[in-house]
Design an enzyme around this catalytic site. Structure first.
Site, PDB file in Angstrom:
ATOM      1  N   THR A 118       0.794  -1.044  -0.102  1.00 31.32           N
ATOM      2  CA  THR A 118       0.021  -0.014  -0.076  1.00 31.32           C
ATOM      3  C   THR A 118       0.947   1.212   0.043  1.00 31.32           C
ATOM      4  OG1 THR A 118      -0.180   0.016   2.621  1.00 31.32           O
ATOM      5  CG2 THR A 118      -2.009  -1.140   1.143  1.00 31.32           C
ATOM      6  N   ARG A 158      -1.317  -6.138   6.671  1.00 28.98           N
ATOM      7  CA  ARG A 158      -0.741  -5.958   8.016  1.00 28.98           C
ATOM      8  C   ARG A 158      -1.996  -5.621   9.093  1.00 28.98           C
ATOM      9  NH1 ARG A 158       1.936  -1.612   9.118  1.00 28.98           N
ATOM     10  NH2 ARG A 158       1.460  -0.780   6.860  1.00 28.98           N
ATOM     11  N   LYS A 198      -5.630   3.125   3.103  1.00 30.89           N
ATOM     12  CA  LYS A 198      -4.983   1.815   2.703  1.00 30.89           C
ATOM     13  C   LYS A 198      -5.712   0.709   2.550  1.00 30.89           C
ATOM     14  CE  LYS A 198      -0.369   3.197   4.096  1.00 30.89           C
ATOM     15  NZ  LYS A 198       1.028   2.782   4.199  1.00 30.89           N
ATOM     16  N   SER A 211       9.114   0.914   3.277  1.00 31.42           N
ATOM     17  CA  SER A 211       9.546   2.290   3.204  1.00 31.42           C
ATOM     18  C   SER A 211      11.121   2.378   3.778  1.00 31.42           C
ATOM     19  CB  SER A 211       8.550   3.278   3.777  1.00 31.42           C
ATOM     20  OG  SER A 211       9.211   4.578   3.820  1.00 31.42           O
ATOM     21  N   GLY A 212      11.828   3.179   3.005  1.00 30.52           N
ATOM     22  CA  GLY A 212      13.297   3.412   3.406  1.00 30.52           C
ATOM     23  C   GLY A 212      13.582   4.876   3.329  1.00 30.52           C
ATOM     24  N   ARG A 253       9.014   9.483   5.409  1.00 27.63           N
ATOM     25  CA  ARG A 253       7.755   8.507   5.744  1.00 27.63           C
ATOM     26  C   ARG A 253       7.891   7.704   6.863  1.00 27.63           C
ATOM     27  NH1 ARG A 253       4.480   7.751   0.715  1.00 27.63           N
ATOM     28  NH2 ARG A 253       5.257   9.192  -0.700  1.00 27.63           N
ATOM     29  N   SER A 304      13.508  -4.110  -0.714  1.00 26.76           N
ATOM     30  CA  SER A 304      13.284  -2.806  -0.878  1.00 26.76           C
ATOM     31  C   SER A 304      14.739  -2.231  -1.394  1.00 26.76           C
ATOM     32  CB  SER A 304      12.394  -2.044   0.035  1.00 26.76           C
ATOM     33  OG  SER A 304      12.000  -0.934  -0.161  1.00 26.76           O
ATOM     34  N   GLU A 305      14.834  -1.859  -2.491  1.00 22.01           N
ATOM     35  CA  GLU A 305      15.926  -0.905  -3.039  1.00 22.01           C
ATOM     36  C   GLU A 305      15.328   0.181  -3.855  1.00 22.01           C
ATOM     37  OE1 GLU A 305      19.325  -1.919  -3.061  1.00 22.01           O
ATOM     38  OE2 GLU A 305      19.381  -3.635  -1.872  1.00 22.01           O
ATOM     39  N   LYS A 365      20.444  -1.096   3.900  1.00 21.86           N
ATOM     40  CA  LYS A 365      19.993  -1.927   2.842  1.00 21.86           C
ATOM     41  C   LYS A 365      21.225  -3.228   2.724  1.00 21.86           C
ATOM     42  CE  LYS A 365      17.086   1.148   0.440  1.00 21.86           C
ATOM     43  NZ  LYS A 365      16.997   1.820  -0.779  1.00 21.86           N
TER      44      LYS A 365
END
Lengths: 327, 327
Positions: free
Chosen positions: B26, B49, B59, B99-100, B104, B130-131, B153
């Site tokens: 989401t 979740r 969401k 998210s990274g 956020r 997640s990249e 990462k």
């Protein structure tokens, strides 16, 4: 569109398309109003506040998606009166959907600036302030702190009426995504799986509406001469349901009976004491007015209008169909 | 799909559809990955979740819209290992889009729990952590505090590789909505109207990509045997542009020349000193690496792969077309 224009001559402009400005168009209800206005064929303008452009990427992209659908973006700021006047001068109708819930932002009184701009511009043939929920004119004795919302909405109404601005108040239903999907439980947005709390005996009538239907009614009423200076209650007959009926619809759909605990009004309200959060406190009060007092249904529409009667062509979503998506 | 399945036998299941679970579906990139996987014909699962169900109505509605498009929702929680194992057991491929970014939420290390679950489940044929941004393996000397993102990462990569999980790292471009629409200016998401700050001489090559194209490349790579245990750089040749070139494209489109101020690296970095906000500080550092150091383009792809070469059928969006929507 010619005949429609003649019939609704109080608002129509040459060419037959009603020009509508949506303020708060990237919000929860506002985005639906923008889409509904476009679908209705209105020449749709969306207010673009400078704040949006700084960090709110989802809102920027939403504005762009509106543009792709044919809307026009109008830059204006609540802190710049002239920009608001210029914006409202472009249109026949202004629809406000600024937020009035404490857990988002509570911006109802910002609309006083909009009223000033509409007054000065002098061309607006209809203003719809942000309402869409309980009727503030009937909530004079509502519980604090939620009552602030009703008080502020009434303050905006008084300003509109004092300025002689033609208006329509559209309201009177619980938005389905908050109230139906959750079976009106607190702290969830999905139907509970095992247990459900029933408010009192659960036999008080409440009104539910799919947000998209609400938006469609709004888009239809803006150039309808029958609704000038009136309240349009959204009370689609098949969606006037008691709490027990709503829960029953879900039980039938899911094939599973839920364990029910009835909670007495007094015990329900005592929940409020333990809360620090203003939004949550307000929420408890709203639930009380809706599910114990029946504030949406304990009166007749009378001289005002009811949306589903005015617009029988809108095939509104029944809660059985709404709830099906959660299966 | 039969022949595709044989060709890509390392991932395909009976029936030829690759089963993909999207974690973070989401989110800003995740929602695009979900839609791209569905469009690509993958059997698409989206992690749901429990937190989402409590307050995040947008969401919840997004999840419902995915369901309507054919995705399956899978309930699981990062605080419940067994639920994660059960979720990943359903699929061949796991794509993470947690998210990274500091403005956020910064949840990169949560993925270590996902790695544990994938390791235990033992059935997953490909994992994409997640990249999607700068290559962390090349950012060992990045400026704090943003460097934390790269360090974390890399920690996730080490866990993946130590567990022997087949993987693909897709990355290497600036997302257009943040970097192109703004002409890479700070504090705005729209093209500036009068003045633009140019980083250094503005002649360093940067890579831009429409988020939807990024998602399409991701959806294509998940069952492609050419990309197992490789980095897929997203470097579409027409979107490898200098800052000056990007600004020039907008000037040509809008028909208006912008007033340009070149800012020296030293002065640009000194902005960081005045900021308290970690996300903003990180942002300045990232801009420095991108626009002064050229960290996306100062190396050759080498043994790894480049997305637009692998998938020439993707008609990726050129920045001139991307920027047109802002006219």
């Amino acid at each position: 569109m010619g005949d429609v224009c003649e019939e609704r001559s109080s608002v129509c402009v040459s060419g037959g398309r009603t020009r509508v400005l949506v303020v708060g168009g990237t919000g929860y209800v506002g985005k639906r109003i923008v889409r509904a206005c476009l679908a209705e064929g209105h020449e749709t303008y969306v207010l673009q506040r400078p704040e949006i452009g700084r960090h709110e990427i989802e809102k920027v992209q939403m504005l762009m998606s509106f543009k792709k659908l044919g809307a026009k973006l109008v830059e204006a700021s609540f802190s710049d009166h002239r920009s608001l006047v210029s914006a409202v001068k472009l249109v026949d109708v202004v629809i406000s959907a600024v937020s009035g819930v404490h857990f988002r932002s509570h911006s109802i009184l910002l609309q006083l600036k909009l009223v000033d701009a509409i007054k000065e511009a002098g061309n607006v043939k209809r203003f719809l302030p942000s309402e869409y929920g309980m009727d503030p004119s009937r909530m004079g004795k509502a519980l604090p702190p939620g009552r602030e919302t009703f008080d502020e909405k009434m303050e905006v109404r008084r300003a509109i009426e004092a300025a002689g601005i033609p208006h329509t108040y559209v309201l009177g239903a619980c938005l389905a995504s908050y109230f139906a999907g959750s079976l009106s439980q607190l702290e969830t947005l999905f139907p509970p799986k095992e247990k459900v709390t029933i408010y009192g005996d659960g036999n008080v009538k409440v009104v539910f509406v799919d947000e998209d239907d609400m938006a469609r009614y709004i888009a239809k009423t803006v150039d309808d001469p029958r609704t000038v200076n009136k309240t349009v209650y959204v009370r689609p007959p098949d969606n006037v349901l008691t709490h027990m009926e709503l829960v029953g619809i879900w039980e039938k759909l899911s094939g599973k009976e839920l364990d029910k605990t009835h909670i007495h009004a007094h015990d329900f309200l005592s929940n409020m004491k333990h809360l620090d959060n203003k939004g949550q406190k307000a929420g408890i009060g709203f639930m009380f007015h809706l599910f114990y007092e029946g504030c949406l249904t304990n009166f007749h529409v009378g001289e005002d209008e009811e949306a589903s009667s005015l617009y029988p062509d809108v095939k509104y979503t029944r809660m059985v169909d709404y709830l099906r998506m959660f299966l």
